[in-house]
Each structure stands twice: as structure tokens, then as C-alpha cells.
Design a protein around this motif. Sequence first.
Motif, mmCIF file in Angstrom:
data_model
loop_
_atom_site.group_PDB
_atom_site.id
_atom_site.type_symbol
_atom_site.label_atom_id
_atom_site.label_comp_id
_atom_site.label_asym_id
_atom_site.label_seq_id
_atom_site.Cartn_x
_atom_site.Cartn_y
_atom_site.Cartn_z
ATOM 1 N N GLU A 21 0.834 -1.192 0.000
ATOM 2 C CA GLU A 21 0.000 0.000 0.000
ATOM 3 C C GLU A 21 0.877 1.254 0.000
ATOM 4 O O GLU A 21 1.955 1.270 0.555
ATOM 5 C CB GLU A 21 -0.975 0.032 1.173
ATOM 6 C CG GLU A 21 -0.389 -0.168 2.553
ATOM 7 C CD GLU A 21 -0.270 -1.640 2.938
ATOM 8 O OE1 GLU A 21 0.755 -1.958 3.542
ATOM 9 O OE2 GLU A 21 -1.150 -2.438 2.639
ATOM 10 N N SER A 23 0.015 5.790 -0.746
ATOM 11 C CA SER A 23 -1.075 6.747 -0.800
ATOM 12 C C SER A 23 -1.903 6.496 -2.061
ATOM 13 O O SER A 23 -1.355 6.467 -3.175
ATOM 14 C CB SER A 23 -0.512 8.162 -0.816
ATOM 15 O OG SER A 23 -1.555 9.104 -0.884
ATOM 16 N N ASN A 24 -3.190 6.257 -1.888
ATOM 17 C CA ASN A 24 -4.137 6.013 -2.985
ATOM 18 C C ASN A 24 -3.891 4.718 -3.752
ATOM 19 O O ASN A 24 -4.336 4.575 -4.888
ATOM 20 C CB ASN A 24 -4.172 7.191 -3.959
ATOM 21 C CG ASN A 24 -4.552 8.481 -3.273
ATOM 22 O OD1 ASN A 24 -5.411 8.499 -2.408
ATOM 23 N ND2 ASN A 24 -3.882 9.558 -3.624
ATOM 24 N N GLU A 26 -3.671 0.251 -3.226
ATOM 25 C CA GLU A 26 -3.795 -0.974 -2.429
ATOM 26 C C GLU A 26 -3.513 -2.166 -3.329
ATOM 27 O O GLU A 26 -4.063 -2.241 -4.441
ATOM 28 C CB GLU A 26 -5.210 -1.124 -1.828
ATOM 29 C CG GLU A 26 -5.557 -0.140 -0.751
ATOM 30 C CD GLU A 26 -4.824 -0.362 0.562
ATOM 31 O OE1 GLU A 26 -4.342 -1.487 0.814
ATOM 32 O OE2 GLU A 26 -4.722 0.606 1.335
ATOM 33 N N ASP A 46 -5.258 1.323 -7.959
ATOM 34 C CA ASP A 46 -4.626 2.624 -7.782
ATOM 35 C C ASP A 46 -5.620 3.749 -8.053
ATOM 36 O O ASP A 46 -6.782 3.502 -8.366
ATOM 37 C CB ASP A 46 -3.372 2.757 -8.651
ATOM 38 C CG ASP A 46 -3.661 2.763 -10.142
ATOM 39 O OD1 ASP A 46 -4.841 2.699 -10.540
ATOM 40 O OD2 ASP A 46 -2.701 2.839 -10.915
ATOM 41 N N SER A 47 -5.178 4.961 -7.886
ATOM 42 C CA SER A 47 -6.013 6.156 -8.056
ATOM 43 C C SER A 47 -7.239 6.102 -7.151
ATOM 44 O O SER A 47 -8.345 6.456 -7.566
ATOM 45 C CB SER A 47 -6.432 6.322 -9.529
ATOM 46 O OG SER A 47 -5.301 6.401 -10.366
ATOM 47 N N LEU A 48 -7.034 5.657 -5.919
ATOM 48 C CA LEU A 48 -8.151 5.459 -4.984
ATOM 49 C C LEU A 48 -8.499 6.737 -4.241
ATOM 50 O O LEU A 48 -7.620 7.501 -3.843
ATOM 51 C CB LEU A 48 -7.781 4.377 -3.959
ATOM 52 C CG LEU A 48 -7.438 3.001 -4.531
ATOM 53 C CD1 LEU A 48 -6.882 2.104 -3.439
ATOM 54 C CD2 LEU A 48 -8.659 2.389 -5.176
ATOM 55 N N ASN A 49 -9.788 6.932 -4.023
ATOM 56 C CA ASN A 49 -10.265 8.018 -3.169
ATOM 57 C C ASN A 49 -10.564 7.515 -1.770
ATOM 58 O O ASN A 49 -10.547 8.289 -0.819
ATOM 59 C CB ASN A 49 -11.529 8.650 -3.761
ATOM 60 C CG ASN A 49 -11.246 9.356 -5.071
ATOM 61 O OD1 ASN A 49 -10.204 9.982 -5.231
ATOM 62 N ND2 ASN A 49 -12.162 9.242 -6.019
ATOM 63 N N ASP A 50 -10.863 6.225 -1.638
ATOM 64 C CA ASP A 50 -11.246 5.640 -0.349
ATOM 65 C C ASP A 50 -10.525 4.299 -0.196
ATOM 66 O O ASP A 50 -10.979 3.289 -0.708
ATOM 67 C CB ASP A 50 -12.764 5.448 -0.301
ATOM 68 C CG ASP A 50 -13.263 4.908 1.015
ATOM 69 O OD1 ASP A 50 -12.449 4.436 1.837
ATOM 70 O OD2 ASP A 50 -14.492 4.946 1.224
ATOM 71 N N GLN A 51 -9.413 4.305 0.511
ATOM 72 C CA GLN A 51 -8.608 3.087 0.638
ATOM 73 C C GLN A 51 -9.309 2.013 1.461
ATOM 74 O O GLN A 51 -9.137 0.828 1.197
ATOM 75 C CB GLN A 51 -7.221 3.415 1.192
ATOM 76 C CG GLN A 51 -6.360 4.039 0.103
ATOM 77 C CD GLN A 51 -4.931 4.243 0.490
ATOM 78 O OE1 GLN A 51 -4.539 5.366 0.750
ATOM 79 N NE2 GLN A 51 -4.148 3.187 0.500
#
Length: 75
Positions: A21, A23-24, A26, A46-51
Motif C-alpha cells: 500500500e 497513498s491512494n 492498495e 490505484d487512483s483510490l479516493n477511499d482506501q
Amino acid sequence: RDKLPALVNEDKITVFNKTGELSNVEHDCAIFDCQGKIGYVAVLMDSLNDQENAKQTIRKIGKHISDFFIRIQRN
């Protein structure tokens, strides 16, 4: 064990996994072993707003894979 193996019945299936993991981002890669039947799985997000939501999705993927192995083992 909070991603792919989180919802797996480990009495029936052995899971070896490596998470990652940032930032943004998993990731989880795993080997599922159900009585000698082996499955290799990689989930890369990737490019996640809510991990946390992404982790929950990875958990559900692991559960679906686990359920599949248990189902084919019965047949």
C-alpha cells in the motif's frame, strides 16, 4: 491478513499473501491452496479516493475465490 485472506475459511483453504500500500494504492497478491488445488491471485488498485473501501473490495474478491475453491472441491 486484512485483505485477500480476511474472509477465507482457513480451516479449508491456506492462503499465502503479500500486501502493498501507498497513498491512494492498495495491492494484494496471494496463493490459495485448497487440498492441492492452487490458485494465484493478484489484485492491484490505484487512483483510490477511499482506501478502506478498496480493502473491503479486495476482501470480497478473496471470499469469492475461496467460495469457488470450496464449491469445486465438493464436485
